[in-house]
Scaffold this motif. Structure first.
Motif, PDB file in Angstrom:
ATOM      1  N   GLU A  58       6.224  -3.410   7.327  1.00  0.00           N
ATOM      2  CA  GLU A  58       7.382  -2.533   7.239  1.00  0.00           C
ATOM      3  C   GLU A  58       7.004  -1.315   6.399  1.00  0.00           C
ATOM      4  OE1 GLU A  58      11.628  -4.007   7.320  1.00  0.00           O
ATOM      5  OE2 GLU A  58      11.209  -3.933   5.164  1.00  0.00           O
ATOM      6  N   PHE A  59       7.414  -0.142   6.878  1.00  0.00           N
ATOM      7  CA  PHE A  59       7.197   1.093   6.130  1.00  0.00           C
ATOM      8  C   PHE A  59       8.512   1.536   5.505  1.00  0.00           C
ATOM      9  CE2 PHE A  59       3.402   1.220   8.678  1.00  0.00           C
ATOM     10  CZ  PHE A  59       2.473   1.882   7.878  1.00  0.00           C
ATOM     11  N   GLY A  60       8.425   2.035   4.289  1.00  0.00           N
ATOM     12  CA  GLY A  60       9.588   2.590   3.623  1.00  0.00           C
ATOM     13  C   GLY A  60       9.260   3.941   3.030  1.00  0.00           C
ATOM     14  N   SER A  61      10.296   4.624   2.568  1.00  0.00           N
ATOM     15  CA  SER A  61      10.122   5.987   2.081  1.00  0.00           C
ATOM     16  C   SER A  61      11.015   6.241   0.883  1.00  0.00           C
ATOM     17  CB  SER A  61      10.463   6.965   3.211  1.00  0.00           C
ATOM     18  OG  SER A  61      10.534   8.288   2.734  1.00  0.00           O
ATOM     19  N   PHE A  62      10.545   7.089  -0.022  1.00  0.00           N
ATOM     20  CA  PHE A  62      11.362   7.531  -1.148  1.00  0.00           C
ATOM     21  C   PHE A  62      12.186   8.770  -0.760  1.00  0.00           C
ATOM     22  CE2 PHE A  62       8.384   4.768  -2.975  1.00  0.00           C
ATOM     23  CZ  PHE A  62       8.669   4.501  -4.304  1.00  0.00           C
ATOM     24  N   SER A  63      11.891   9.338   0.404  1.00  0.00           N
ATOM     25  CA  SER A  63      12.466  10.625   0.795  1.00  0.00           C
ATOM     26  C   SER A  63      13.983  10.602   0.853  1.00  0.00           C
ATOM     27  CB  SER A  63      11.918  11.049   2.160  1.00  0.00           C
ATOM     28  OG  SER A  63      10.531  11.238   2.111  1.00  0.00           O
ATOM     29  N   TYR A  81      -7.288  10.617  -0.902  1.00  0.00           N
ATOM     30  CA  TYR A  81      -7.480   9.949  -2.181  1.00  0.00           C
ATOM     31  C   TYR A  81      -6.173   9.447  -2.790  1.00  0.00           C
ATOM     32  CZ  TYR A  81     -12.412  11.258  -2.543  1.00  0.00           C
ATOM     33  OH  TYR A  81     -13.762  11.378  -2.339  1.00  0.00           O
ATOM     34  N   GLY A  82      -5.124   9.400  -2.004  1.00  0.00           N
ATOM     35  CA  GLY A  82      -3.880   8.850  -2.519  1.00  0.00           C
ATOM     36  C   GLY A  82      -2.919   9.906  -3.025  1.00  0.00           C
ATOM     37  N   ILE A  83      -1.929   9.462  -3.778  1.00  0.00           N
ATOM     38  CA  ILE A  83      -0.796  10.284  -4.218  1.00  0.00           C
ATOM     39  C   ILE A  83      -0.991  10.680  -5.681  1.00  0.00           C
ATOM     40  CG2 ILE A  83       1.729  10.295  -4.480  1.00  0.00           C
ATOM     41  CD1 ILE A  83       1.499   7.742  -2.505  1.00  0.00           C
ATOM     42  N   ARG A 140       6.543  13.449  -1.065  1.00  0.00           N
ATOM     43  CA  ARG A 140       5.624  12.767  -0.165  1.00  0.00           C
ATOM     44  C   ARG A 140       5.098  11.456  -0.749  1.00  0.00           C
ATOM     45  NH1 ARG A 140       7.780  13.072   2.984  1.00  0.00           N
ATOM     46  NH2 ARG A 140       6.258  12.507   4.546  1.00  0.00           N
ATOM     47  N   ILE A 141       5.974  10.470  -0.776  1.00  0.00           N
ATOM     48  CA  ILE A 141       5.565   9.135  -1.192  1.00  0.00           C
ATOM     49  C   ILE A 141       6.339   8.103  -0.372  1.00  0.00           C
ATOM     50  CG2 ILE A 141       7.167   9.269  -3.169  1.00  0.00           C
ATOM     51  CD1 ILE A 141       5.281   7.244  -4.615  1.00  0.00           C
ATOM     52  N   TYR A 158       0.873  -1.190   0.000  1.00  0.00           N
ATOM     53  CA  TYR A 158       0.000   0.000   0.000  1.00  0.00           C
ATOM     54  C   TYR A 158       0.902   1.230   0.000  1.00  0.00           C
ATOM     55  CZ  TYR A 158      -4.475   2.337   0.660  1.00  0.00           C
ATOM     56  OH  TYR A 158      -5.622   3.074   0.461  1.00  0.00           O
ATOM     57  N   PHE A 159       0.612   2.194  -0.883  1.00  0.00           N
ATOM     58  CA  PHE A 159       1.429   3.403  -0.964  1.00  0.00           C
ATOM     59  C   PHE A 159       0.804   4.535  -0.158  1.00  0.00           C
ATOM     60  CE2 PHE A 159       3.497   0.874  -4.012  1.00  0.00           C
ATOM     61  CZ  PHE A 159       4.808   1.353  -4.041  1.00  0.00           C
ATOM     62  N   THR A 160       1.682   5.275   0.506  1.00  0.00           N
ATOM     63  CA  THR A 160       1.244   6.278   1.465  1.00  0.00           C
ATOM     64  C   THR A 160       1.861   7.643   1.146  1.00  0.00           C
ATOM     65  OG1 THR A 160       3.091   5.774   2.949  1.00  0.00           O
ATOM     66  CG2 THR A 160       1.044   4.532   3.273  1.00  0.00           C
TER      67      THR A 160
END
Length: 403
Positions: free
Chosen positions: A238-243, A275-277, A252-253, A102-104
């Motif tokens: 597990e959460f990951g980030s593109f930051s 509503y998502g990214i 912000r993804i 799931y993308f956040t």
């Protein structure tokens, strides 16, 4: 300010202190507006450019009117497939793109919403401390009770978890981990995660691992994914980030992967919030995951050089420094006699006298007192300049203390 009887906040607001980074940023901006050149080592806000191929794809897709409509809220199918390929390539983990991804809007938002989905009044959460503020306050906002576990000394950390689980009733519902750790830079290995999975099954708690600094590693160290352990998907995500890996902090993804039930719970509650990214960012994310592995290696070399520069400069100034093996921060113990003033006051003095922004350790909970966190976001010359300015300010403070 005069009280207005009409405006009344929720009780949870009373549990939230002023946000540390907001305070530091406000001071920084006020000084910059006055013309001061503030060297900002306070926030982990990458100043290096996003990979050019990612930017080009964003611009291309943004020109398409179809991209301006509401996006796929959980992530475009191709983006979800790409994260499964990424995890298979880097960690040999198999993920179901539809059910287990799931993308956040960044990992911070995702963790906060998952906390709302799985925690509530009467629940307790274990959080290693010091801690990045959202790891504590996302649970607080959800109504849960936070039980902090000192991360130091590292030996004995698992025993501290066991002691809490055996002595508390009801037992903790969630363990929120963060490796590589922010702010301390502490790292771990796969054997540690194996023990965590065993404890989760033994004591019946869920696990969340914030893996934001997964690829920013040094000295040959490889940060393991929590999900590499057999049975990890039974107990957590597990959460990951593109930051950090792709210098995409402002885009912000981020993403959540792992246990299907937890991922779907996150999706259910997010359906009521957003509503998502933006579609163009999602497509650009595909390019980052698919084509930018080499870019990450180059970025690590940059951060490693900056780490060495900052640590050696502080050591020459007499600071006791432990070089981190991962992340984009140096966690530095404030030397005597300056530690007596507390980390917040020390940070204010550095901002005021040295034009250097640092993050006070107390902002990461009481366990962080006596330390400051320095971000490796400036180039080597700016880092050296920051240390010179700090040294000059501390010499002036020493003279004042001796009067």
């Amino acid at each position: 300010m005069e009280e207005n009887p009409i405006i009344r906040f929720a009780a949870r607001m009373e549990q939230l202190p002023p946000y540390l980074f907001g305070m530091i940023n406000k001071m920084k901006m006020e000084k910059r507006r006055k013309g001061d050149d503030v060297i900002d080592l306070g926030m982990g806000n990458p100043m290096d450019p996003t990979p050019e191929a990612v930017i080009e794809k964003l611009v291309e897709v943004a020109r398409d009117p179809k991209a301006h409509r509401y996006p796929e809220s959980s992530g475009m199918p191709h983006l979800k497939i790409e994260i499964t390929k990424y995890y298979k390539r880097h960690y040999n983990i198999d993920l179901d793109s539809e059910k287990e991804t799931y993308f956040t809007i960044g990992s911070k938002e995702g963790i906060s919403h998952l906390c709302l989905a799985i925690m509530g009044p009467g629940d307790s959460v274990l959080v290693p401390a010091p801690a990045f503020p959202v790891h504590i306050y996302a649970a607080v906002i959800a109504g849960a009770t936070v039980m902090k576990i000192p991360i130091a000394p590292e030996k004995g950390f698992l025993d501290r978890i066991i002691n809490i689980c055996e002595s508390c009733y009801p037992k903790p519902k969630v363990l929120l981990l963060n490796y590589p750790h922010n702010p301390t830079g502490v790292v771990t290995d796969i054997e540690f995660f194996k023990e965590i999975v065993k404890l989760a099954k033994r004591f019946n708690f869920m696990v969340i691992n914030d893996f934001a600094y997964s690829k920013i590693t040094f000295d040959g160290y490889r940060a393991p994914s929590f999900l590499e352990v057999e049975g990890a998907k039974d107990v957590g995500v597990e959460f990951g980030s593109f930051s950090k890996s792709y210098n995409m902090a402002g885009w912000r993804i981020g993403y959540c992967v792992g246990n299907e039930q937890m991922v779907q719970a996150l999706g259910k509650i997010k359906g009521y919030f957003d509503y998502g990214i933006f579609s163009a960012i999602q497509v650009a994310g595909i390019i980052a995951l698919r084509d930018c592995d080499e870019t990450i290696l180059e970025l690590c070399k940059i951060y490693e050089t900056r780490r060495d520069t900052l640590c050696s400069s502080l050591e020459r100034m007499g600071w006791d420094i432990k070089k981190p093996k991962a992340g984009m921060f140096v966690w530095a113990k404030i030397p005597e006699p300056f530690n007596k003033m507390g980390s917040m006051q020390f940070a204010i003095e550095m901002m005021t006298r040295a034009n250097v922004a640092v993050a006070p350790g107390t902002g990461f909970s009481d366990e962080g007192e006596g330390y400051i966190r320095l971000a490796l976001v400036e180039n080597e010359e700016r880092l050296k300049q920051a240390v010179r300015q700090m040294k000059k300010a501390m010499e002036a403070m020493t003279s004042e203390l001796s009067l």
